[in-house]
Design a protein around this motif. Structure first.
Motif, PDB file in Angstrom:
ATOM      1  N   SER A 153      -1.252 101.912  -4.300  1.00 12.03           N
ATOM      2  CA  SER A 153      -1.801 102.074  -3.112  1.00 12.03           C
ATOM      3  C   SER A 153      -2.740 100.667  -2.860  1.00 12.03           C
ATOM      4  N   THR A 154      -2.841  99.621  -3.701  1.00 11.94           N
ATOM      5  CA  THR A 154      -3.716  98.466  -3.543  1.00 11.94           C
ATOM      6  C   THR A 154      -2.837  97.341  -2.660  1.00 11.94           C
ATOM      7  N   SER A 155      -3.593  96.266  -2.072  1.00  9.32           N
ATOM      8  CA  SER A 155      -2.908  95.285  -1.371  1.00  9.32           C
ATOM      9  C   SER A 155      -2.157  94.278  -2.425  1.00  9.32           C
ATOM     10  N   VAL A 156      -2.621  94.243  -3.692  1.00  6.09           N
ATOM     11  CA  VAL A 156      -2.093  93.358  -4.561  1.00  6.09           C
ATOM     12  C   VAL A 156      -0.723  92.986  -4.566  1.00  6.09           C
ATOM     13  N   PRO A 157      -0.042  94.100  -4.594  1.00  2.03           N
ATOM     14  CA  PRO A 157       1.321  93.826  -4.454  1.00  2.03           C
ATOM     15  C   PRO A 157       1.936  93.384  -3.156  1.00  2.03           C
ATOM     16  N   ILE A 158       1.523  93.390  -2.249  1.00  2.00           N
ATOM     17  CA  ILE A 158       1.750  92.629  -1.026  1.00  2.00           C
ATOM     18  C   ILE A 158       1.819  91.054  -1.181  1.00  2.00           C
ATOM     19  N   TYR A 159       0.793  90.494  -1.828  1.00  2.00           N
ATOM     20  CA  TYR A 159       0.564  89.330  -2.066  1.00  2.00           C
ATOM     21  C   TYR A 159       1.589  88.774  -3.068  1.00  2.00           C
ATOM     22  N   VAL A 160       1.965  89.874  -4.136  1.00  2.00           N
ATOM     23  CA  VAL A 160       2.886  89.390  -5.206  1.00  2.00           C
ATOM     24  C   VAL A 160       4.289  89.135  -4.539  1.00  2.00           C
ATOM     25  N   CYS A 161       4.640  90.222  -3.668  1.00  2.00           N
ATOM     26  CA  CYS A 161       5.926  90.082  -3.097  1.00  2.00           C
ATOM     27  C   CYS A 161       6.147  88.759  -2.103  1.00  2.00           C
ATOM     28  N   ALA A 162       5.009  88.430  -1.414  1.00  2.00           N
ATOM     29  CA  ALA A 162       4.988  87.219  -0.688  1.00  2.00           C
ATOM     30  C   ALA A 162       5.077  85.950  -1.244  1.00  2.00           C
ATOM     31  N   THR A 163       4.591  85.851  -2.673  1.00  2.00           N
ATOM     32  CA  THR A 163       4.610  84.816  -3.472  1.00  2.00           C
ATOM     33  C   THR A 163       6.057  84.690  -4.197  1.00  2.00           C
ATOM     34  N   LEU A 164       6.652  85.932  -4.401  1.00  2.00           N
ATOM     35  CA  LEU A 164       8.310  85.718  -4.828  1.00  2.00           C
ATOM     36  C   LEU A 164       9.048  85.388  -3.861  1.00  2.00           C
ATOM     37  N   TYR A 165       8.863  85.756  -2.475  1.00  3.92           N
ATOM     38  CA  TYR A 165       9.821  85.256  -1.681  1.00  3.92           C
ATOM     39  C   TYR A 165       9.690  83.779  -1.196  1.00  3.92           C
ATOM     40  N   ILE A 166       8.653  83.339  -1.419  1.00  5.21           N
ATOM     41  CA  ILE A 166       8.170  81.778  -1.275  1.00  5.21           C
ATOM     42  C   ILE A 166       8.732  81.042  -2.368  1.00  5.21           C
ATOM     43  N   LEU A 167       8.825  81.723  -3.644  1.00  6.07           N
ATOM     44  CA  LEU A 167       9.479  81.064  -4.547  1.00  6.07           C
ATOM     45  C   LEU A 167      11.213  81.055  -4.250  1.00  6.07           C
ATOM     46  N   MET A 168      11.388  82.266  -3.992  1.00  9.68           N
ATOM     47  CA  MET A 168      12.815  82.315  -3.751  1.00  9.68           C
ATOM     48  C   MET A 168      13.267  81.129  -2.619  1.00  9.68           C
ATOM     49  N   ALA A 169      12.635  80.933  -1.835  1.00 11.46           N
ATOM     50  CA  ALA A 169      13.102  79.772  -0.915  1.00 11.46           C
ATOM     51  C   ALA A 169      13.021  78.482  -1.324  1.00 11.46           C
ATOM     52  N   ILE A 170      11.876  78.168  -2.218  1.00 11.82           N
ATOM     53  CA  ILE A 170      11.825  76.815  -2.948  1.00 11.82           C
ATOM     54  C   ILE A 170      13.128  76.703  -3.827  1.00 11.82           C
ATOM     55  N   VAL A 171      13.171  77.784  -4.665  1.00 12.37           N
ATOM     56  CA  VAL A 171      14.447  77.585  -5.713  1.00 12.37           C
ATOM     57  C   VAL A 171      15.712  77.387  -4.908  1.00 12.37           C
ATOM     58  N   ALA A 172      15.938  77.950  -3.815  1.00 11.51           N
ATOM     59  CA  ALA A 172      17.063  77.791  -2.960  1.00 11.51           C
ATOM     60  C   ALA A 172      17.340  76.549  -2.638  1.00 11.51           C
ATOM     61  N   VAL A 173      16.185  75.851  -2.003  1.00 12.37           N
ATOM     62  CA  VAL A 173      16.411  74.593  -1.545  1.00 12.37           C
ATOM     63  C   VAL A 173      16.433  73.625  -2.815  1.00 12.37           C
ATOM     64  N   LEU A 174      15.954  73.829  -3.957  1.00  4.99           N
ATOM     65  CA  LEU A 174      16.083  72.891  -5.158  1.00  4.99           C
ATOM     66  C   LEU A 174      17.276  72.840  -5.685  1.00  4.99           C
ATOM     67  N   LEU A 175      18.325  73.982  -5.539  1.00  2.05           N
ATOM     68  CA  LEU A 175      19.499  74.288  -6.430  1.00  2.05           C
ATOM     69  C   LEU A 175      20.357  72.869  -6.288  1.00  2.05           C
ATOM     70  N   PRO A 176      20.825  72.382  -7.285  1.00  6.26           N
ATOM     71  CA  PRO A 176      21.463  71.217  -7.511  1.00  6.26           C
ATOM     72  C   PRO A 176      22.839  71.139  -6.684  1.00  6.26           C
ATOM     73  N   PHE A 177      23.538  72.263  -6.463  1.00  3.10           N
ATOM     74  CA  PHE A 177      24.849  72.117  -5.982  1.00  3.10           C
ATOM     75  C   PHE A 177      24.786  72.731  -4.619  1.00  3.10           C
ATOM     76  N   GLU A 178      25.470  72.049  -3.557  1.00  2.00           N
ATOM     77  CA  GLU A 178      25.595  72.679  -2.299  1.00  2.00           C
ATOM     78  C   GLU A 178      27.115  72.937  -1.892  1.00  2.00           C
ATOM     79  N   PRO A 179      27.608  74.044  -2.002  1.00  2.00           N
ATOM     80  CA  PRO A 179      29.065  74.269  -1.858  1.00  2.00           C
ATOM     81  C   PRO A 179      29.695  74.023  -0.488  1.00  2.00           C
ATOM     82  N   TYR A 180      29.115  73.834   0.822  1.00  2.00           N
ATOM     83  CA  TYR A 180      29.643  73.679   1.858  1.00  2.00           C
ATOM     84  C   TYR A 180      30.476  72.518   1.783  1.00  2.00           C
ATOM     85  N   GLY A 181      31.670  72.870   2.117  1.00  2.00           N
ATOM     86  CA  GLY A 181      32.846  71.894   2.225  1.00  2.00           C
ATOM     87  C   GLY A 181      33.409  71.330   1.013  1.00  2.00           C
TER      88      GLY A 181
END
Length: 523
Positions: free
Chosen positions: A491-519
């Protein structure tokens, strides 16, 4: 290390052994509209395998798209749907079954389904690399359907948990098998369809909602409290398992009757069976009247690949060989670890949010929905339908030169994070429905692209193993969420900020992935 044979023709040398972007136009008559490079090169590790893989990829492009690929899209999609179907069935029937059985640990089904999925994805993932894709493809879906039907007849909570776990075990491997099988037959211009195939995942939730809405809205099939609940007045959840299990059974029969699946040519190639590779391609080309210039002589003239087997054909050595194969170059090792991290992050963020969100909103006086099962299942249906279109949007986005797979994932993660934050301010039924649909849509942009990026960016010989471990990390986080729900303060607000941090990390990891399969062509 084996070197290419001296029998190589000029054309074969240029097609197989030159570096990325260095292949002359005459090396292939196929024009795919984008550079024909592979996503990554294995030329420094096994130049013969790299050369043969390029030749096989050219042959797949030469044959092109056929009705066989269209059939595979649907037949493999059934397996994709079964994976999410079992998860959804557990989620929507657990509370009604608990009223009937009065269990001491109400989250047992959640633990059971994620445990089954975890063991299943590891077992079938490694099995697909050891004994081949075809056997697992034909067996897993049928077995899952049988246990799903039997789950509906469970006499007690323990039996239900066992059968749900077994259904999940056999269904869990499909998330790995179906992308692997489909990808290893696809011409390079159509690899984006792996992303689109994730729409089957969302479609399963629509199917479950279609079953549950009329059944659970009818008091004749559901009991209201544990004191008066019996099997006779609480048959609804059993009918849901029967109906969906029967549907999966029909799909499993179609998988082995509509098309007799051959072992994938890339699996044969990595096992050194050149003749089987050519036989598979020639069979497809003859059936659909397509050109196929590949011959056994061409493949054999390139030399002999390094064995992808371990020291013990069916022992730990074989398992270790497939693990080691995911780390043979620095770039591939970084990519593998980042893919696994992505699956772990989304596996924790998504269920954790929904575990604590209801309690969090309730403590702040939110009225998120009209009362009654009719509105509950209507909303479930609407959000499920919205989720189907997430992979559709991702399919178009990831096939765009500017965005590609990596930026599509990053955009999906960041939009989902924004909608999650917005959801914490929900106070009305309309806001609840609207944001639930928006989250379902945007989350599946990320998920759908990650589903496709994972097998695309792994080497064929070890693809199912690497994919299986990735999804296993996701299942582990699902188990974690079960215990958070049971024992944590949600019931606390802490998990909200944990989830927000996780989604930011997901976006950062996605951009930093070494391979781009397009084409690019998958290895």
């Amino acid at each position: 290390m084996n070197q290419p044979s001296e029998k190589l023709s000029d054309r074969e040398r240029s097609a197989g052994l030159r570096g990325s972007g260095d292949r002359p136009a005459e090396s292939s008559s196929i024009e795919i509209g984008t550079p024909g490079d592979q996503i990554f090169s294995m030329s420094e590790i096994d130049p013969v395998l790299d050369a043969k893989m390029r030749l096989v990829n050219e042959t797949m492009d030469e044959i092109g798209w056929t009705n066989m690929h269209l059939k595979l899209f649907f037949l493999n999609g059934f397996g994709y749907a079964a994976d999410s179907l079992i998860l959804a069935l557990q989620a929507v029937t657990a509370s009604q079954a608990a009223l009937e059985f009065s269990p001491s640990f109400p989250y047992a089904l959640n633990v059971s389904v994620y445990t089954g999925m975890l063991i299943g994805v590891l077992f079938w993932g490694l099995g697909a690399d050891v004994i081949g894709r075809r056997f697992a493809f034909n067996v897993s879906l049928f077995s899952s359907s049988i246990f799903a039907i039997v789950a509906g007849a469970s006499p007690n909570w323990i039996a239900l948990a066992v059968f749900v776990g077994l259904a999940a075990f056999f269904a869990g491997g499909n998330l790995v098998l179906d992308t692997t099988v489909f990808l290893e037959f696809l011409p390079s211009k159509k690899q984006w369809l792996i992303t689109l195939m994730a729409c089957w995942w969302g479609l399963a939730y629509v199917i479950v909602a279609a079953f549950c809405w009329p059944i659970f809205s009818n008091p004749k099939y559901t009991c209201a409290d544990a004191e008066t609940c019996t099997k006779e007045n609480n048959m609804g959840w059993r009918y849901v398992w029967y109906g969906n299990g029967a549907l999966v059974l029909v799909c499993s029969i179609l998988r082995v009757t509509v098309m007799r699946l051959k072992e994938t040519p890339k699996y044969h190639l990595t096992k050194g069976n050149d003749a089987a590779v050519v036989e598979t391609f020639q069979s497809i080309a003859n059936k659909y009247n397509r050109p196929c210039s590949l011959t056994v002589e061409k493949l054999e003239s390139l030399g002999v690949i390094n064995s992808t087997y371990g020291n013990a054909r069916y022992g730990f050595g074989e398992f270790w060989a497939h693990i080691r194969g995911l780390f043979v170059t620095k770039q591939l090792a970084i990519s593998t670890l980042m893919i696994w991290l992505s699956w772990i992050l989304i596996g924790l963020a998504y269920p954790l949010f929904y575990v604590f969100l209801p309690d969090y909103l309730a403590t702040r006086g939110a009225q998120t929905g009209e009362s009654g099962p009719y509105y509950q299942w209507r909303n479930y249906m609407l959000s499920s339908i919205a989720g189907v279109f997430g992979p559709v949007a991702a399919g178009f986005m990831c096939n765009h030169k500017v965005l590609g797979r990596k930026y599509t994932m990053a955009i999906g993660a960041l939009i989902t994070m924004a909608f999650f934050f917005a959801y914490t301010a929900v106070r009305t039924p309309a806001e609840n429905v609207g944001l639930s649909c928006a989250i379902s849509f945007s989350l599946n942009i990320y998920y759908g692209t990650l589903y496709a990026y994972t097998p695309e960016s792994l080497p064929s010989a070890h693809r199912a193993t690497g994919n299986g471990i990735a999804v296993a990390g996701n299942r582990v986080m699902g188990l974690v969420s079960s215990f958070v729900a049971a024992y944590g303060n949600t019931s606390t607000s802490v998990p909200i900020y944990v989830c927000a941090t996780l989604y930011i990390l997901m976006a950062i990891v996605a951009v930093l992935l070494p391979f781009e399969p397009y084409g690019k062509r998958a290895m």
